[in-house]
Design a protein around this motif. Sequence first.
Motif, PDB file in Angstrom:
ATOM      1  N   ASP A  12      -6.556  33.499  -8.897  1.00 17.70           N
ATOM      2  CA  ASP A  12      -7.804  32.867  -9.341  1.00 17.70           C
ATOM      3  C   ASP A  12      -7.438  31.545 -10.016  1.00 17.70           C
ATOM      4  N   VAL A  13      -7.917  30.426  -9.444  1.00 14.34           N
ATOM      5  CA  VAL A  13      -7.484  29.126  -9.960  1.00 14.34           C
ATOM      6  C   VAL A  13      -8.603  28.244 -10.502  1.00 14.34           C
ATOM      7  N   ALA A  14      -9.850  28.541 -10.150  1.00 15.51           N
ATOM      8  CA  ALA A  14     -10.925  27.645 -10.606  1.00 15.51           C
ATOM      9  C   ALA A  14     -12.281  28.305 -10.371  1.00 15.51           C
ATOM     10  N   ALA A  15     -13.298  27.713 -10.987  1.00 23.70           N
ATOM     11  CA  ALA A  15     -14.674  28.138 -10.733  1.00 23.70           C
ATOM     12  C   ALA A  15     -15.215  27.342  -9.553  1.00 23.70           C
ATOM     13  N   ARG A  16     -16.098  27.950  -8.820  1.00 25.23           N
ATOM     14  CA  ARG A  16     -16.705  27.259  -7.683  1.00 25.23           C
ATOM     15  C   ARG A  16     -17.362  25.948  -8.126  1.00 25.23           C
ATOM     16  N   ASP A  17     -17.949  25.937  -9.309  1.00 20.96           N
ATOM     17  CA  ASP A  17     -18.625  24.742  -9.828  1.00 20.96           C
ATOM     18  C   ASP A  17     -17.651  23.618 -10.187  1.00 20.96           C
ATOM     19  N   ASP A  18     -16.373  23.916 -10.232  1.00 25.75           N
ATOM     20  CA  ASP A  18     -15.395  22.865 -10.568  1.00 25.75           C
ATOM     21  C   ASP A  18     -15.253  21.835  -9.453  1.00 25.75           C
ATOM     22  N   LEU A  19     -15.705  22.178  -8.260  1.00 29.95           N
ATOM     23  CA  LEU A  19     -15.555  21.292  -7.102  1.00 29.95           C
ATOM     24  C   LEU A  19     -16.923  20.953  -6.526  1.00 29.95           C
ATOM     25  N   GLU A  20     -17.141  19.667  -6.295  1.00 33.05           N
ATOM     26  CA  GLU A  20     -18.330  19.231  -5.578  1.00 33.05           C
ATOM     27  C   GLU A  20     -17.919  18.931  -4.144  1.00 33.05           C
ATOM     28  N   ASP A  21     -18.915  18.737  -3.267  1.00 32.74           N
ATOM     29  CA  ASP A  21     -18.575  18.424  -1.881  1.00 32.74           C
ATOM     30  C   ASP A  21     -17.851  17.081  -1.810  1.00 32.74           C
ATOM     31  N   ASP A  22     -16.887  16.986  -0.896  1.00 36.20           N
ATOM     32  CA  ASP A  22     -16.035  15.792  -0.743  1.00 36.20           C
ATOM     33  C   ASP A  22     -15.278  15.490  -2.029  1.00 36.20           C
ATOM     34  N   ASP A  23     -14.747  16.523  -2.633  1.00 36.56           N
ATOM     35  CA  ASP A  23     -14.063  16.393  -3.917  1.00 36.56           C
ATOM     36  C   ASP A  23     -12.707  17.104  -3.838  1.00 36.56           C
ATOM     37  N   VAL A  24     -11.844  16.782  -4.781  1.00 35.62           N
ATOM     38  CA  VAL A  24     -10.531  17.416  -4.870  1.00 35.62           C
ATOM     39  C   VAL A  24     -10.210  17.652  -6.339  1.00 35.62           C
ATOM     40  N   ILE A  25      -9.576  18.786  -6.627  1.00 37.34           N
ATOM     41  CA  ILE A  25      -9.063  19.056  -7.972  1.00 37.34           C
ATOM     42  C   ILE A  25      -7.616  19.526  -7.841  1.00 37.34           C
ATOM     43  N   PHE A  37      -9.490  21.166  -2.000  1.00 36.75           N
ATOM     44  CA  PHE A  37     -10.516  20.256  -1.495  1.00 36.75           C
ATOM     45  C   PHE A  37     -11.751  21.050  -1.070  1.00 36.75           C
ATOM     46  N   LEU A  38     -12.915  20.418  -1.217  1.00 38.49           N
ATOM     47  CA  LEU A  38     -14.150  20.956  -0.632  1.00 38.49           C
ATOM     48  C   LEU A  38     -14.740  19.845   0.238  1.00 38.49           C
ATOM     49  N   VAL A  39     -14.743  20.088   1.542  1.00 36.41           N
ATOM     50  CA  VAL A  39     -15.251  19.095   2.496  1.00 36.41           C
ATOM     51  C   VAL A  39     -16.189  19.817   3.465  1.00 36.41           C
ATOM     52  N   GLU A  40     -17.413  19.337   3.524  1.00 40.68           N
ATOM     53  CA  GLU A  40     -18.441  19.931   4.394  1.00 40.68           C
ATOM     54  C   GLU A  40     -18.503  21.444   4.209  1.00 40.68           C
ATOM     55  N   LYS A  41     -18.535  21.854   2.946  1.00 40.02           N
ATOM     56  CA  LYS A  41     -18.702  23.260   2.537  1.00 40.02           C
ATOM     57  C   LYS A  41     -17.508  24.151   2.887  1.00 40.02           C
ATOM     58  N   ASP A  64     -13.117  12.308   4.853  1.00 37.55           N
ATOM     59  CA  ASP A  64     -13.255  13.473   5.732  1.00 37.55           C
ATOM     60  C   ASP A  64     -12.152  14.483   5.366  1.00 37.55           C
ATOM     61  N   THR A  65     -11.292  14.824   6.323  1.00 36.14           N
ATOM     62  CA  THR A  65     -10.245  15.808   6.032  1.00 36.14           C
ATOM     63  C   THR A  65      -8.874  15.150   5.952  1.00 36.14           C
ATOM     64  N   VAL A  66      -8.847  13.883   5.556  1.00 35.67           N
ATOM     65  CA  VAL A  66      -7.589  13.151   5.398  1.00 35.67           C
ATOM     66  C   VAL A  66      -7.464  12.676   3.957  1.00 35.67           C
ATOM     67  N   ILE A  67      -6.316  12.975   3.346  1.00 30.97           N
ATOM     68  CA  ILE A  67      -6.051  12.479   1.992  1.00 30.97           C
ATOM     69  C   ILE A  67      -4.979  11.392   2.082  1.00 30.97           C
ATOM     70  N   GLU A  68      -5.299  10.266   1.461  1.00 38.98           N
ATOM     71  CA  GLU A  68      -4.355   9.138   1.445  1.00 38.98           C
ATOM     72  C   GLU A  68      -3.637   9.130   0.110  1.00 38.98           C
ATOM     73  N   CYS A  69      -2.315   9.072   0.162  1.00 40.82           N
ATOM     74  CA  CYS A  69      -1.505   9.069  -1.055  1.00 40.82           C
ATOM     75  C   CYS A  69      -1.785   7.809  -1.880  1.00 40.82           C
ATOM     76  N   PRO A  70      -1.910   7.967  -3.210  1.00 43.04           N
ATOM     77  CA  PRO A  70      -2.235   6.799  -4.034  1.00 43.04           C
ATOM     78  C   PRO A  70      -1.073   5.825  -4.200  1.00 43.04           C
ATOM     79  N   LEU A  71       0.159   6.257  -3.864  1.00 39.37           N
ATOM     80  CA  LEU A  71       1.306   5.393  -4.151  1.00 39.37           C
ATOM     81  C   LEU A  71       1.640   4.425  -3.006  1.00 39.37           C
TER      82      LEU A  71
END
Length: 108
Positions: A12-25, A37-41, A64-71
């Motif tokens: 168990d790592v988080a609450a469902r409310d911790d993530l919004e759509d198109d979000d990452v924690i 990630f939560l993408v398109e439910k 979408d379903t691609v994460i770009e590295c910040p560095l």
Amino acid sequence: MAQIASDRQWIDVAARDDLEDDDVIKVEANGKSIAIFLVEKKYYAIDDGCTHELASLSEGYLEDTVIECPLHQGAFCIKTGRALHAPAEEPVNTYDVEVKDERIFIRV
Ligand code: FES
């Protein structure tokens, strides 16, 4: 040595409310930093650490379903963990995700 799926535990790592759509924690589980990630439910989980150098993918840019590295702007598929864009070449690990009773579980 690679960890086989049957050795993994649901955590168990988080609450469902911790993530919004198109979000990452970023969460910690079994000593690992993992980006969820939560993408398109749909939920996805990968290692938070970029395989190129030291960077947190959860601080990157999600499209979408691609994460770009910040560095250095390497990119990964959050569904498969595959490296999609140089300088990232090695894939990141992926993890199963389930939601139960408003909590998010990952298998690590
Ligand atoms: S640290 Fe992620 S692409 Fe270089």
